[in-house]
Structure formats: C-alpha cells, structure tokens
Design an enzyme around this catalytic site. Structure first.
Site, PDB file in Angstrom:
ATOM      1  N   VAL A  65       0.833  -1.200   0.000  1.00  0.00           N
ATOM      2  CA  VAL A  65       0.000   0.000   0.000  1.00  0.00           C
ATOM      3  C   VAL A  65       0.870   1.253   0.000  1.00  0.00           C
ATOM      4  O   VAL A  65       1.877   1.312   0.711  1.00  0.00           O
ATOM      5  CB  VAL A  65      -0.878   0.044   1.279  1.00  0.00           C
ATOM      6  N   CYS A  66       0.470   2.259  -0.785  1.00  0.00           N
ATOM      7  CA  CYS A  66       1.069   3.591  -0.678  1.00  0.00           C
ATOM      8  C   CYS A  66      -0.052   4.607  -0.897  1.00  0.00           C
ATOM      9  O   CYS A  66      -1.227   4.277  -0.763  1.00  0.00           O
ATOM     10  CB  CYS A  66       2.216   3.788  -1.659  1.00  0.00           C
ATOM     11  N   ARG A  67       0.273   5.831  -1.256  1.00  0.00           N
ATOM     12  CA  ARG A  67      -0.757   6.855  -1.401  1.00  0.00           C
ATOM     13  C   ARG A  67      -1.629   6.601  -2.622  1.00  0.00           C
ATOM     14  O   ARG A  67      -2.839   6.614  -2.541  1.00  0.00           O
ATOM     15  CB  ARG A  67      -0.111   8.243  -1.492  1.00  0.00           C
ATOM     16  N   GLY A  69      -0.645   4.085  -5.304  1.00  0.00           N
ATOM     17  CA  GLY A  69      -0.441   2.775  -5.918  1.00  0.00           C
ATOM     18  C   GLY A  69       0.847   2.659  -6.716  1.00  0.00           C
ATOM     19  O   GLY A  69       1.215   1.568  -7.132  1.00  0.00           O
ATOM     20  N   MET A  94      -4.061   4.529  -0.864  1.00  0.00           N
ATOM     21  CA  MET A  94      -4.856   5.103   0.211  1.00  0.00           C
ATOM     22  C   MET A  94      -5.870   6.122  -0.311  1.00  0.00           C
ATOM     23  O   MET A  94      -6.869   6.393   0.343  1.00  0.00           O
ATOM     24  CB  MET A  94      -3.940   5.760   1.249  1.00  0.00           C
TER      25      MET A  94
END
Length: 103
Positions: A65-67, A69, A94
């Site tokens: 997961v990141c902000r 993708g 996210m």
C-alpha cells in the site's frame, strides 16, 4: 517476470472482514502514515524494503500500500523478483481506501 496481482480496496476490506491471513505493508513515508494506516498494516518505508525483505516470509500473502499505488507497485515488483509469489498491489492506494484508519 511474473505479473503483479492487483487487489481493489473492496477486496481488501472483505479480506479484513473475513480475518483472512494476509499481511499489509504500507510503504509510505512517516509523515504520510501519521495521517492514518489500514488496520493491521505494517509500516516499511519504500526505501527500507530492500533491507527488510529478508524479515518477510516468501510463503505468506502480502498487500502493498502507498498513497496512489505507484510506490507500492515498485515494492510489489521488487518482492516478486525476490521470489514472493503472493503479492498484491492495492489499486489506487490510500486515495481509494474508504475503510477504517488507525493512527
């Protein structure tokens, strides 16, 4: 190289609701994680993934997961190259996560 699996936020929410055995790894930076993480997620900033990879079990299932993708896709591809078979990238990161957050 094997294709990285993509998991939608809805699929991840369902897996969490069903207590599925998967490991969420948040590769965002500290200040981003301070704004909230998916429950049960483990924080490993993207830059630390190469040195942390040997602490992870290649037989387990991971959701990166990141902000948005992008960084988590890089992390997913890295894990794939290291022989991890069950790695998913959270689609849209996210920004698309509507579920619960922990701080």
């Amino acid at each position: 190289m094997s294709e990285v699996n993509v998991m939608t936020p809805e699929e991840l929410q369902k897996a969490l609701d069903e207590n599925k055995d998967l490991n969420i790894i948040d590769v965002r930076e500290n200040e981003e994680v301070a704004q909230g993480m998916i429950p049960t997620a483990q924080h490993i900033p993207l830059g630390n993934v190469p040195e942390e990879v040997n602490k992870l079990d290649p037989n387990k299932e991971y959701v990166m997961v990141c902000r948005s993708g992008r960084r988590s896709m890089n992390a997913s591809e890295f894990l794939n190259e290291k022989g991890f078979q069950k790695v998913h990238n959270l689609e849209g990161g996210m920004l698309n996560w509507k579920g619960e957050l922990v701080f």
